[in-house]
Scaffold this motif. Structure first.
Motif, short mmCIF file in Angstrom:
data_model
loop_
_atom_site.label_atom_id
_atom_site.label_comp_id
_atom_site.label_asym_id
_atom_site.label_seq_id
_atom_site.Cartn_x
_atom_site.Cartn_y
_atom_site.Cartn_z
N ALA A 108 37.81 -17.83 38.29
CA ALA A 108 36.99 -16.79 38.90
C ALA A 108 37.77 -16.16 40.04
CB ALA A 108 35.68 -17.37 39.41
N MET A 110 37.43 -14.29 43.05
CA MET A 110 36.36 -13.97 43.99
C MET A 110 36.89 -13.06 45.11
SD MET A 110 34.75 -17.82 44.03
CE MET A 110 33.26 -17.47 44.96
N SER A 122 30.77 -17.38 39.35
CA SER A 122 32.11 -17.70 39.84
C SER A 122 32.20 -19.10 40.44
CB SER A 122 32.55 -16.67 40.89
OG SER A 122 31.65 -16.63 41.98
N ALA A 123 31.29 -19.43 41.36
CA ALA A 123 31.44 -20.67 42.12
C ALA A 123 31.16 -21.93 41.32
CB ALA A 123 30.55 -20.64 43.36
N HIS A 124 30.61 -21.80 40.11
CA HIS A 124 30.44 -22.96 39.23
C HIS A 124 31.67 -23.18 38.36
CE1 HIS A 124 26.32 -23.44 40.46
NE2 HIS A 124 26.02 -22.22 40.07
N GLY A 125 32.63 -22.29 38.42
CA GLY A 125 33.82 -22.39 37.59
C GLY A 125 34.77 -23.47 38.06
N ARG A 128 38.46 -21.47 41.32
CA ARG A 128 37.82 -20.39 42.07
C ARG A 128 38.77 -19.89 43.15
NH1 ARG A 128 33.07 -24.27 43.70
NH2 ARG A 128 34.97 -25.38 44.28
N SER A 134 37.70 -11.54 50.61
CA SER A 134 36.49 -12.18 50.10
C SER A 134 35.39 -12.21 51.16
CB SER A 134 36.78 -13.61 49.63
OG SER A 134 37.67 -13.61 48.54
N ALA A 184 35.02 -22.47 46.87
CA ALA A 184 36.28 -21.97 46.32
C ALA A 184 37.32 -23.08 46.38
CB ALA A 184 36.75 -20.74 47.10
N ASP A 185 38.42 -22.87 45.63
CA ASP A 185 39.46 -23.90 45.53
C ASP A 185 40.82 -23.45 46.03
OD1 ASP A 185 37.70 -25.64 43.84
OD2 ASP A 185 37.96 -24.00 42.43
#
Length: 352
Positions: A108, A110, A122-125, A128, A134, A184-185
């Motif tokens: 995702a 973002m 997005s945030a469940h992917g 991220r 952002s 996010a990651d």
């Protein structure tokens, strides 16, 4: 979306399947048709061995997605019977759960504005990505609604009471705070996004990120943790406000003022939803709860009024009903959590 282009562009670039939300004039607001198109593409690519990565991004320069098509839901709440919105949410929440369980890397992007339904897709992917542009939020209490799309699952998992603050106030956060809160990651500077996406056509996600991800700028929430955790740990919204005003930190007082501008009903229901979500465990169980809450909240006068004030007329002067927190009873809150019988979402992990 221009000319005859669809609202979601679906294309292949080498080993990557791309989904591009394509309503830039509406800041890629998500409608029912878009949800169906995304789900259809995910089904096809899940069973296509030549697709190794899925990437979702937004058309235009402003952001991934500003949320659900709130005007359509507003019109349904004001003039219809709510059926269309309930059907939209049913498919949207199933999509949110599917993204969380998707068996291939789901990337995702973002970048820019990511709010409400944009967070859900997005945030469940699994991967991220945020940038310096952002701006992420679950702003529902400001329009008389309650965080959904799994927001009340994600936010309670942030450190301390950071998620409670974000859920109740609807405040925006940037990249550093999104990483801190677990939304996010990876941080990738926006000028590097084209090269990253090009690399995903030929390289595994991990290898591509190794070349383009960078340390994120420092956010603001970490330094505010002491007063946020103290104030937002309270059991009621009234007590949270009291602690914020008494604390002495100017930022705490500003947060209290923000909280006072939200819908009294919505903010009390949101606190209850966040606290209950902590005990539910799975994303699916929380989405089932959110579906009940959303179907009830849409019928509240605050939702139509909040959208009018914030989105349609933009006078920013909503007339909430009830007007004060004291007028919102425990029974008013509890009715949002009553099972819907045959209308239940009925989302279970076994179905995924």
């Amino acid at each position: 979306m221009t000319g005859g282009e669809p609202p979601v562009l679906v294309r292949r670039e080498g080993r990557a399947g791309h989904l591009v939300l394509n309503r830039p004039r509406a800041l890629n607001a998500l409608n029912h048709d878009m949800v169906v198109r995304i789900d259809r593409a995910l089904t096809a690519w899940e069973h296509d061995d030549t697709v190794e990565t899925v990437v979702i991004s937004g058309a235009g320069e402003r952001g991934l997605c500003a949320g659900g098509d709130i005007r359509a839901v507003h019109d349904d709440a004001r003039d219809g019977d709510g059926t269309a919105s309930a059907e939209f949410w049913r498919d949207e929440y199933h999509l949110n759960a599917r993204i969380a369980r998707y068996p291939k890397p789901y990337v995702a992007v973002m970048d820019g504005i990511v709010m409400g339904g944009g967070v859900g897709i997005s945030a469940h992917g699994g991967v991220r990505i945020v940038t310096e542009r952002s701006r992420i939020a679950m702003p529902e209490t400001g329009i008389g609604f309650v965080p959904d799309v799994g927001g009340t699952y994600l936010l309670p998992r942030a450190p301390g009471e950071l998620g409670t603050r974000l859920a109740l106030t609807g405040e925006h956060i940037g990249a550093g705070d999104a990483l801190l809160c677990g939304l996010a990651d990876h941080y990738v500077p926006s000028p590097a996004l084209p090269a990253l996406l090009a690399d995903l056509a030929t390289r595994p996600v991990r290898d591509a990120l190794a070349d383009h991800a960078r340390p994120a700028p420092q956010g603001e929430l970490a330094a505010q943790r002491p007063w946020i955790d103290t104030c937002f740990a309270a059991d009621t919204v009234e007590e949270i406000l009291g602690r914020l005003f008494d604390h002495g930190d100017p930022a705490a007082k500003e947060t209290a003022e923000t909280l006072l501008g939200t819908s009294p009903t919505a903010v009390k229901v949101t606190l209850a939803a966040v606290r209950r979500a902590r005990e539910l465990g799975s994303l699916e169980a929380v989405l089932n709860q959110e579906y009940r809450v959303s179907c009830v909240a849409m019928g509240n006068p605050d939702f139509v009024e909040g959208v009018r004030a914030q989105v349609i007329d933009k006078d920013r002067r909503p007339r909430w009903s009830p007007r004060t927190l004291a007028e919102v009873s425990d029974a008013d809150v509890e009715r949002h959590f009553v099972p819907l019988g045959e209308r239940e979402l009925g989302l279970g992990e076994s179905a995924l």
